[in-house]
Scaffold this motif. Structure first.
Motif, PDB file in Angstrom:
ATOM      1  N   ARG A 101      -1.650 -12.458   2.434  1.00 45.95           N
ATOM      2  CA  ARG A 101      -2.753 -13.415   2.373  1.00 45.95           C
ATOM      3  C   ARG A 101      -3.695 -13.288   3.562  1.00 45.95           C
ATOM      4  O   ARG A 101      -4.920 -13.423   3.410  1.00 45.95           O
ATOM      5  N   GLU A 124       4.310 -12.879   1.480  1.00 43.89           N
ATOM      6  CA  GLU A 124       3.105 -13.462   0.890  1.00 43.89           C
ATOM      7  C   GLU A 124       2.089 -13.846   1.957  1.00 43.89           C
ATOM      8  O   GLU A 124       0.880 -13.645   1.786  1.00 43.89           O
ATOM      9  N   LYS A 152      10.614 -14.334   1.116  1.00 43.94           N
ATOM     10  CA  LYS A 152       9.449 -13.889   0.350  1.00 43.94           C
ATOM     11  C   LYS A 152       8.162 -14.488   0.894  1.00 43.94           C
ATOM     12  O   LYS A 152       7.087 -13.890   0.780  1.00 43.94           O
ATOM     13  N   ASP A 166      12.326 -10.872  -7.732  1.00 45.02           N
ATOM     14  CA  ASP A 166      11.036 -10.182  -7.634  1.00 45.02           C
ATOM     15  C   ASP A 166      10.969  -9.198  -8.796  1.00 45.02           C
ATOM     16  O   ASP A 166      11.425  -8.061  -8.700  1.00 45.02           O
TER      17      ASP A 166
END
Length: 739
Positions: free
Chosen positions: A706, A702, A698, A411
């Motif tokens: 979202r 996300e 991860k 990251d």
């Protein structure tokens, strides 16, 4: 008495004279007509080599005709003038006749040369006819070869090729028998494999070094062989003499790269033998064009057999490849199934292990805030330390799993490099002080303050290395040094695969951690970076540990395009851990900004949030109670629910924060988030939606971003961590903890 011997001239016979007269007239007429024909011929033949000869010959004939014409007047009494004319004509005729005869002497050789040329032209014409016949024969042979080639190459099965060859040759050449002798596996004999008249011929073998076979194999032409030769005894003896027999070799492919099931593996040049026999009841002989046809067919059979061998091997290779592909596909599906099962197992176990850890750490931190005796406080601190170690072990196992399957990605972001080292020093000093270890930090002046990289993985690597130094040191000091590695010091013979490439956009950070601990024996150094492996020294075994720290560090360093190694002079002499990682250089120093992200826990002291209305949704009753206790200890007004429907019914504009426990973000969490957004679409006081999760992948982060969540924090959560989370969340209105 005198005898008068001369017969007196009698009176002329009028009838005889009349016939002579008429004859002379027609002779003269004929003589005069011939020159006219010659004149016509000469006139029509503009190019004629002997025109002057014809003129002389014409004059001779004219004079002869004139003589016979004049002679007509001699049958009656005539004058001297007629006699003179007659004499003149005869003299001229005689003269012209002699000249013509003399000229013919010169003309005869020319006439003979014309005859010779005529014979030469006849011979040339005959030779041309023979050549045309040969060309027609060659064309016929070529047509037969093309026809046979088409029949032979209409299939790529070698048995069919050989069978078709014999049948077509027998039909085209009207053979009595045709056979093919193939080399055996040993290569020392020829075996009768195919015949024209027998479907399953009797197995005969002939030594391959037989003189006749050697003679045939030594040339590429078809040669006549004796009908009594072993390879020519194809038919039983009959009452007629056997027909002529020819044999020709058939080259076989060099099969060094192929292996046909029932053929020998030919590493040297080998031949098969084709034998052809004419009918025994005829006097027929082999012609040159037939032998050429046989030779051409033998070559075509060799080419067709090579193609068949290649096709046969390619088909076998294709089948083997298909079997391997099926096996690989099955193995891939099994591996994918295993990976999915493992990932599902890890996700569930991660969540299930972090839930009780969350309760232990949260309640221990709450207990630490109460009035405790020194002995009780020591127990609580021990519980907290053990819980944190267990949480670290869980993280290590999950990180190692993701490193091994390649799903872990860095990251990257801009961060304060100095702050990372200072935070590591701040975290490690309390543990080192218990063991009375002196920890020092030295940062080189040329070390950039800001860098681009994975801050969390870099800090985890430094903490693991420094933590090992503290773990294996009973006394003395630990020195942490960080500086920019010089290009000439980057290459290391111990890691030939490490190929650093200097650039203006990045630099290589070199970190050295030197301790005065128990040291490592040289033979144990290669095992230090193997997971779950420890060296066998007593000091190491007594220090405990999972054996995962350095293994994970090695993988993190590899992800950051670096190299890590250990140096030690032996047991009891301490050791130095060194690693090099690649970090980027920010274009502008003001790029280091942290909007909307909490990089490190911040100590907010004893900040409280009196009256802050918080809604907690958690299906696990223990976890729900623990989170409620943490928030209540911070002065929050907490409402707890155990299902999504209760959450949707209970949430209101008075709630400032909604903590939602999720295992794997899916349609349910998505639905709840959408409903909350819809419910407060016209109101600016929508509560902040924060996910509480034990998943460290991860994808979880996300998905939460979202679907419209405002934050994500990882379990377990201590009192200090909850205090920091609420402070930063209310300040920035968004918070996603680094994963």
């Amino acid at each position: 008495m005198a005898c008068n011997c001369i017969e007196p001239q009698g009176p002329p016979d009028d009838l005889l004279m009349k016939y002579q007269y008429i004859s002379d007239f027609f002779i003269a007429l004929a003589y005069f007509s011939i020159p006219l024909e010659l004149i016509y011929f000469v006139k029509k033949s503009a190019v004629f080599p002997y025109r002057w000869v014809l003129v002389q010959f014409g004059a001779f004939i004219v004079l002869c005709g004139a003589t016979h014409l004049i002679n007509l007047w001699t049958f009656t009494p005539h004058t001297r003038t007629v006699a003179s004319v007659m004499t003149t004509a005869k003299v001229l005729t005689a003269l012209v006749s002699c000249v013509t005869a003399l000229m013919l002497v010169h003309i005869i050789p020319d006439l003979l040369s014309v005859k010779t040329r005529e014979l030469f032209l006849k011979n040339k014409a005959a030779e041309l006819d023979r050549e045309m016949g040969l060309i027609r024969t060659q064309e016929e042979t070529g047509r037969h070869v093309r026809m046979l080639t088409h029949e032979i190459r209409s299939t790529l099965d070698r048995h069919t090729i050989l069978r078709t060859t014999l049948v077509e040759l027998g039909r085209t050449l009207s053979l009595e028998e045709c056979a093919l002798w193939m080399p055996t596996r040993t290569g020392l004999e020829l075996q009768l494999s195919y015949t024209l008249r027998q479907q399953n011929p009797v197995v005969y073998t002939v030594p391959i070094h037989h003189p006749v076979i050697n003679q045939v194999f030594s040339t590429n032409h078809a040669i006549n062989i004796s009908p009594n030769c072993p390879v020519a005894r194809l038919r039983p003896a009959g009452k007629y003499l056997p027909g002529e027999v020819v044999a020709v070799r058939v080259p076989l492919l060099h099969l060094s790269n192929f292996h046909i099931n029932d053929w020998p593996e030919l590493s040297t040049k080998r031949y098969a033998l084709m034998v052809l026999m004419l009918p025994s009841d005829s006097a027929r002989q082999w012609h040159i064009h037939e032998l050429e046809l046989v030779e051409a067919v033998a070559d075509q059979v060799a080419v067709a057999l090579s193609h068949a061998a290649i096709l046969e091997e390619s088909m076998r290779a294709r089948n083997l490849l298909m079997e391997q592909n099926v096996a690989l596909d099955l193995a891939r599906r099994e591996a994918e199934t295993a990976i999915h099962a493992r990932n599902d197992f890890l996700a569930v176990m991660n969540h299930e292990m972090r839930t009780p850890m969350h309760a232990i750490i949260a309640l221990s931190s709450l207990l630490q805030e109460t009035e405790l005796t020194p002995e009780q406080r020591l127990m609580v601190e021990t519980i907290l330390k053990s819980s944190n170690l267990l949480a670290t072990l869980i993280n290590d196992v999950l990180d190692l799993s993701r490193l091994e399957d390649g799903s872990l990605q860095l990251d990257l972001g801009t961060f304060n490099l100095y702050a990372v080292f200072k935070e590591v020093l701040k975290l490690i000093k309390p543990i080192a002080s218990v063991k009375k270890l002196h920890v020092s930090l030295s940062l080189a002046p040329d070390l950039p303050e800001y860098a681009i990289g994975d801050e969390k993985r870099l800090m985890q690597t430094i903490l693991n290395v420094v933590g090992n130094a503290v773990k294996f040191s009973k006394e003395g000091s630990i020195a942490i040094t960080a500086f920019v590695a010089k290009p000439e010091t980057l290459r290391d013979s111990r890691a030939p695969e490490f190929l650093p490439v200097p650039s203006d956009n990045h630099f290589y950070l070199r970190v050295q951690v030197k301790d005065s601990g128990c040291g490592v024996s040289p033979q144990d150094i290669p095992n230090l970076f193997t997971k779950f492996a420890q060296n066998q020294s007593t000091a190491t075994r007594n220090s405990g540990g999972s054996g995962l720290g350095l293994a994970i560090c090695k993988r993190f360093v590899s992800l950051m395009e670096g190299h890590i190694w250990i140096e030690s002079e032996g047991l009891g002499k301490g050791c130095t851990a060194i690693f090099i990682v690649k970090l980027g250089i920010p274009e502008r120093m003001n790029e280091y900004k942290l909007p909307c992200m909490l990089k490190m826990p911040i100590n907010h002291g004893h900040t409280a949030f009196p009256g802050l209305k918080v809604l907690v949704m958690d299906e696990n009753g223990v976890s729900r109670t623990v989170t409620k206790e943490l928030l209540m200890h911070l002065g929050c007004d907490v409402t707890t629910v155990g299902s999504s429907d209760e959450c949707l019914r209970s949430v209101s504009h008075k709630h400032k924060v909604v903590f939602m426990d999720i295992c794997v973000p899916g349609t349910d969490s998505h639905r709840i988030t959408d409903r909350i957004h819809e419910k407060f679409a016209k109101c600016n006081e929508r509560p902040l939606i924060v996910a509480l999760t034990g998943n460290t992948d991860k994808l979880t982060k996300e998905n939460c971003m979202r679907i419209g969540m405002d934050g994500l924090i990882l379990k377990p959560v201590s009192l200090d961590k909850m205090r920091s989370v609420l402070s930063d969340l209310l300040e920035h209105r968004v918070l996603f903890e680094g994963i």
